[in-house]
Design a protein around this motif. Structure first.
Motif, short mmCIF file in Angstrom:
data_model
loop_
_atom_site.label_atom_id
_atom_site.label_comp_id
_atom_site.label_asym_id
_atom_site.label_seq_id
_atom_site.Cartn_x
_atom_site.Cartn_y
_atom_site.Cartn_z
N CYS A 92 -8.37 -2.20 2.94
CA CYS A 92 -7.88 -1.42 4.09
C CYS A 92 -8.34 -2.10 5.37
CB CYS A 92 -8.39 0.02 4.02
SG CYS A 92 -7.86 0.90 2.53
N ASP A 132 -8.60 8.08 4.25
CA ASP A 132 -7.28 8.71 4.24
C ASP A 132 -6.50 8.34 2.99
OD1 ASP A 132 -5.12 10.22 5.58
OD2 ASP A 132 -4.14 8.27 5.73
N ARG A 133 -6.50 7.05 2.64
CA ARG A 133 -5.73 6.60 1.48
C ARG A 133 -6.36 7.10 0.17
NH1 ARG A 133 -4.10 0.35 3.21
NH2 ARG A 133 -2.26 0.95 4.45
N PHE A 153 -10.92 1.82 -2.89
CA PHE A 153 -10.43 1.45 -1.56
C PHE A 153 -11.60 0.86 -0.79
CE2 PHE A 153 -7.55 4.63 -3.12
CZ PHE A 153 -6.30 4.23 -2.66
N LEU A 195 -9.09 4.50 7.36
CA LEU A 195 -7.96 4.23 6.46
C LEU A 195 -8.41 4.31 5.00
CD1 LEU A 195 -4.97 3.54 6.65
CD2 LEU A 195 -5.57 1.11 6.60
N HIS A 254 -8.24 4.24 11.60
CA HIS A 254 -7.09 5.08 11.27
C HIS A 254 -7.33 6.54 11.61
CE1 HIS A 254 -3.49 6.30 9.07
NE2 HIS A 254 -4.22 7.24 8.50
N ALA A 302 0.82 -1.22 0.00
CA ALA A 302 0.00 0.00 0.00
C ALA A 302 0.85 1.27 0.00
CB ALA A 302 -0.94 -0.01 1.20
N LYS A 303 1.81 1.36 0.90
CA LYS A 303 2.61 2.58 1.01
C LYS A 303 3.43 2.81 -0.25
CE LYS A 303 2.90 2.72 6.06
NZ LYS A 303 3.79 2.73 7.26
N LYS A 352 -5.32 10.71 -0.28
CA LYS A 352 -3.91 10.83 -0.63
C LYS A 352 -3.67 10.43 -2.08
CE LYS A 352 -1.98 10.22 4.01
NZ LYS A 352 -1.23 9.32 4.94
N LEU A 353 -4.31 9.34 -2.52
CA LEU A 353 -4.11 8.90 -3.90
C LEU A 353 -4.68 9.92 -4.88
CD1 LEU A 353 -3.17 6.79 -5.94
CD2 LEU A 353 -5.44 5.75 -5.79
N LEU A 403 0.99 4.03 -3.00
CA LEU A 403 0.53 5.40 -2.78
C LEU A 403 1.64 6.41 -3.03
CD1 LEU A 403 -1.62 4.90 0.44
CD2 LEU A 403 -2.46 5.37 -1.86
#
Length: 350
Positions: free
Chosen positions: A152, A51-52, A41, A48, A191, A25-26, A55-56, A29
């Protein structure tokens, strides 16, 4: 296909194999595959997921692109207006990424509609919290080309410890080992709640670098008390007289307002998750069986009552009011108790 001009050596996508493993994942991203049409997601950790996805979306847009965020209220029942809007914007706009937060009961229809879009549209990032690999729509997406999926799940103790360490280091704080162990133990159910708790701790500590002790963590976020902080929220749903009585007990036991507010924030997130499941037709035991994070059976009745009394709009107003009252968590505010009690009375049952 849309490309904001980055180099992309990391490629995990293959035809009919679009799933990103949690361990990747990290990496994904940080350097995502840009050839995807749709990025989804899903999974039990709604914080989570959100949040992800955010960010993406920002990563795909790049420094000069734009993230356009849709909302459930903007959709009709068939999501046809979403298709029309996406197709129109893809024809006339440049460097856009479309971000669709959780659509509740419309989610399956929205995803099915998006799959009908022709190739060439701008990237779409979708939040599908609560969905799992057993859901039909996720199975359909796994068979689709140009679709990337990322599950997630609840963060591991190692992830939580890393998040705590990074957050404190950025602020110049140091922390005792027992305080660090306690933080790792009490955080991680969601998260965004973890981030919220760390921000509450930061607000409590103040702007100057501090050596964080167990006493500080206990006062800011709570430890096991003779009065469960959840009793405050449950009392809110039982009426004002009950709330005032519980607040009196909490004050006598020197339960810090920050502990109460942190606990209420967790309950608000739980109720928000319940609203999403209720929109999907779940109720009773089936709802709590699907709910994540899990809640103790002793609180199910009070949380269900709260979900009925605090509809989505009122719940959102309550959350915003808490966020606007973050200053009440400071250890040097002598008026915090009275102000917090007035805030809770505003949203309590009659």
């Amino acid at each position: 296909m849309f490309d904001p001009g980055h180099d992309h050596d990391f490629c995990v996508g293959q035809v009919n194999m679009p799933e990103i493993a949690p361990r990747d994942a990290k990496t994904f991203l940080a350097n995502p595959e840009m050839k995807g049409r749709i990025y989804v997601f899903f999974g039990p950790d709604s914080g989570l997921v959100s949040d992800r996805a955010q960010k993406l979306a920002q990563k795909l847009a790049g420094e000069t692109g734009e993230v356009i965020r849709f909302h459930e209220a903007e959709l009709d029942e068939t999501a046809s207006n979403l298709l029309d809007g996406l197709q129109a914007m893809s024809m006339f706009a440049d460097r856009q990424v479309y971000h669709l937060p959780d659509m509740g009961r419309r989610l399956d229809g929205v995803l099915q509609a998006i799959l009908q879009l022709a190739d060439g549209h701008h990237p779409i990032v979708v939040e599908a919290a609560g969905k799992g690999k057993g859901d039909k729509i996720i199975k359909d997406l796994l068979k689709s080309d140009g679709v990337y999926l990322m599950a997630c799940y609840r963060e591991s103790a190692r992830d939580i410890a890393q998040a705590i360490d990074e957050h404190l280091r950025q602020k110049g704080h140091k922390i005792d080992q027992d305080a660090f162990a306690h933080l790792t133990d009490i955080l991680g159910e969601d998260h965004l709640l973890t981030i919220s708790a760390l921000e509450s701790l930061e607000l409590y500590l103040g702007p100057s670098p501090t050596h964080v002790t167990m006493d500080m963590v206990a006062e800011a976020l709570g430890v096991r008390q003779s009065l469960d902080p959840s009793a405050i929220f449950d009392a809110m749903m039982s009426g004002r007289a009950r709330l005032v009585a519980q607040m009196t007990i909490a004050r006598q036991q020197d339960l810090h307002p920050a502990v109460i507010m942190s606990t209420i924030e967790r309950d608000i997130q739980t109720i928000s998750n319940m609203h999403g499941l209720m929109d999907q037709g779940f109720s009773g035991k089936a709802l709590f069986g699907k709910l994540f994070p899990k809640v103790h059976f002793s609180r199910q009745d009070s949380l269900m009552r709260a979900a009925r009394l605090l509809g989505p709009t009122k719940l959102r107003e309550f959350r915003i009011s808490l966020l606007e009252s973050e200053h009440l968590q400071r250890r040097d505010d002598p008026m915090a108790w009275g102000r917090l009690e007035r805030l809770l009375l505003r949203f309590s049952a009659a």
